[in-house]
Design a protein around this motif. Sequence first.
Motif, PDB file in Angstrom:
ATOM      1  N   SER A 200      60.598  50.680  72.369  1.00  0.00           N
ATOM      2  CA  SER A 200      59.301  51.493  71.882  1.00  0.00           C
ATOM      3  C   SER A 200      58.367  50.409  72.087  1.00  0.00           C
ATOM      4  O   SER A 200      57.084  50.644  72.428  1.00  0.00           O
ATOM      5  N   GLN A 201      58.753  49.160  71.615  1.00  0.00           N
ATOM      6  CA  GLN A 201      57.752  47.980  71.606  1.00  0.00           C
ATOM      7  C   GLN A 201      57.535  47.189  72.990  1.00  0.00           C
ATOM      8  O   GLN A 201      56.288  46.955  73.138  1.00  0.00           O
ATOM      9  N   CYS A 202      58.580  47.369  73.914  1.00  0.00           N
ATOM     10  CA  CYS A 202      58.225  47.248  75.284  1.00  0.00           C
ATOM     11  C   CYS A 202      57.041  48.006  75.737  1.00  0.00           C
ATOM     12  O   CYS A 202      56.222  47.531  76.586  1.00  0.00           O
ATOM     13  N   GLN A 203      57.465  49.548  75.571  1.00  0.00           N
ATOM     14  CA  GLN A 203      56.207  50.345  76.071  1.00  0.00           C
ATOM     15  C   GLN A 203      54.946  49.939  75.317  1.00  0.00           C
ATOM     16  O   GLN A 203      53.912  50.219  76.170  1.00  0.00           O
ATOM     17  N   GLU A 204      54.833  49.605  74.193  1.00  0.00           N
ATOM     18  CA  GLU A 204      53.667  49.159  73.599  1.00  0.00           C
ATOM     19  C   GLU A 204      52.807  48.023  74.318  1.00  0.00           C
ATOM     20  O   GLU A 204      51.755  48.015  74.534  1.00  0.00           O
ATOM     21  N   VAL A 205      53.849  47.128  74.750  1.00  0.00           N
ATOM     22  CA  VAL A 205      53.006  46.045  75.439  1.00  0.00           C
ATOM     23  C   VAL A 205      52.606  46.298  76.860  1.00  0.00           C
ATOM     24  O   VAL A 205      51.537  46.077  77.217  1.00  0.00           O
ATOM     25  N   LEU A 206      53.402  47.248  77.476  1.00  0.00           N
ATOM     26  CA  LEU A 206      52.676  48.090  78.709  1.00  0.00           C
ATOM     27  C   LEU A 206      51.593  48.420  78.526  1.00  0.00           C
ATOM     28  O   LEU A 206      50.418  48.379  79.232  1.00  0.00           O
ATOM     29  N   GLU A 207      51.327  49.424  77.638  1.00  0.00           N
ATOM     30  CA  GLU A 207      50.267  49.992  77.213  1.00  0.00           C
ATOM     31  C   GLU A 207      49.088  49.415  77.026  1.00  0.00           C
ATOM     32  O   GLU A 207      47.809  49.697  77.265  1.00  0.00           O
ATOM     33  N   ASN A 208      49.332  48.553  76.048  1.00  0.00           N
ATOM     34  CA  ASN A 208      48.205  47.492  75.163  1.00  0.00           C
ATOM     35  C   ASN A 208      47.831  46.110  76.088  1.00  0.00           C
ATOM     36  O   ASN A 208      46.754  45.731  75.679  1.00  0.00           O
ATOM     37  N   VAL A 209      48.826  45.760  76.769  1.00  0.00           N
ATOM     38  CA  VAL A 209      48.299  44.552  77.599  1.00  0.00           C
ATOM     39  C   VAL A 209      48.264  44.702  79.060  1.00  0.00           C
ATOM     40  O   VAL A 209      47.263  44.260  79.426  1.00  0.00           O
ATOM     41  N   VAL A 210      49.382  45.246  79.467  1.00  0.00           N
ATOM     42  CA  VAL A 210      49.401  45.291  81.061  1.00  0.00           C
ATOM     43  C   VAL A 210      48.462  46.277  81.749  1.00  0.00           C
ATOM     44  O   VAL A 210      47.543  45.893  82.308  1.00  0.00           O
TER      45      VAL A 210
ATOM     46  N   ASN B 114      55.333  36.327  76.454  1.00  0.00           N
ATOM     47  CA  ASN B 114      55.406  35.805  74.937  1.00  0.00           C
ATOM     48  C   ASN B 114      55.520  37.085  74.091  1.00  0.00           C
ATOM     49  O   ASN B 114      56.244  36.936  72.953  1.00  0.00           O
ATOM     50  N   ARG B 115      54.939  38.275  74.358  1.00  0.00           N
ATOM     51  CA  ARG B 115      55.251  39.331  73.415  1.00  0.00           C
ATOM     52  C   ARG B 115      56.708  40.063  73.437  1.00  0.00           C
ATOM     53  O   ARG B 115      56.925  40.199  72.441  1.00  0.00           O
ATOM     54  N   TRP B 116      57.190  39.849  74.548  1.00  0.00           N
ATOM     55  CA  TRP B 116      58.298  40.371  74.558  1.00  0.00           C
ATOM     56  C   TRP B 116      59.519  39.476  73.881  1.00  0.00           C
ATOM     57  O   TRP B 116      60.421  39.901  73.238  1.00  0.00           O
ATOM     58  N   MET B 117      59.221  38.113  73.983  1.00  0.00           N
ATOM     59  CA  MET B 117      59.886  37.205  73.249  1.00  0.00           C
ATOM     60  C   MET B 117      59.977  37.260  71.547  1.00  0.00           C
ATOM     61  O   MET B 117      60.803  36.945  70.912  1.00  0.00           O
ATOM     62  N   ALA B 118      58.802  37.802  71.315  1.00  0.00           N
ATOM     63  CA  ALA B 118      58.660  38.173  69.851  1.00  0.00           C
ATOM     64  C   ALA B 118      59.229  39.186  69.190  1.00  0.00           C
ATOM     65  O   ALA B 118      59.349  39.504  68.323  1.00  0.00           O
ATOM     66  N   ILE B 119      59.896  40.289  70.139  1.00  0.00           N
ATOM     67  CA  ILE B 119      60.348  41.557  69.646  1.00  0.00           C
ATOM     68  C   ILE B 119      61.662  41.202  69.304  1.00  0.00           C
ATOM     69  O   ILE B 119      62.664  40.869  70.352  1.00  0.00           O
TER      70      ILE B 119
END
Length: 151
Positions: free
Chosen positions: A63-73, A124-129
Motif C-alpha cells: 500500500s505504501q509503495c502505491q502511495e509513492v507512485l501516486e504522490n511522487v511519481v 529513498n521513500r521505499w527505503m523508509a518503508i
Amino acid sequence: QGHCGDRPAGPRGNRTAMADVDVNAWKKVPLHTHTLCEGVTTNTLAREWRCKWSDDNEKKSLSQCQEVLENVVVPQLRNVHGLASVQRVVCGECKEFRIICKLGLDAFDDWASINYYPEEEVINRWMAIEGVSKIEAQTYAISPVLGPGRV
C-alpha cells in the motif's frame, strides 16, 4: 487549385494540408529508432524501479509503495517531455512492485541527464518503508510487438 488535390488555396496559400496532420502525433509514436542488431530495433527506452514488498501488516508495504507512485511519481512525471507511459506491475506471487517509465529515445536521453528525476526520491521513500527490500533500478529497450507504437 491548391497544392493538395481539389482544395483551393486560402488567402495565405495552402494551409489546409496542416488540418490533416495530427499535431500531437509526436506524443504517441516516437519517430527515431535504434537498431540493436539485425532485425531488432527499438523506438523507446524504459526506466524501471522495482522492489520487494511484504505480506506483513495486511500488505501495508505494498500500500505504501502505491502511495509513492501516486504522490511522487505521477505528479513529478506528468509534464516530462516525451513521456509515453508510466505503468505499474504488481506480482502477488513473487511480491514485487514495479514502476515502468517509457519514453522515446531522444526524450529518454534528456531525462537521463537529470538522473531520471524523481528516481532518487522514489528509492529513498521505499527505503523508509518497513517490509520493502531489494530495491533496484534498470534501463532497457521496450517496444510493442502488436498495437500502437510498433516500430
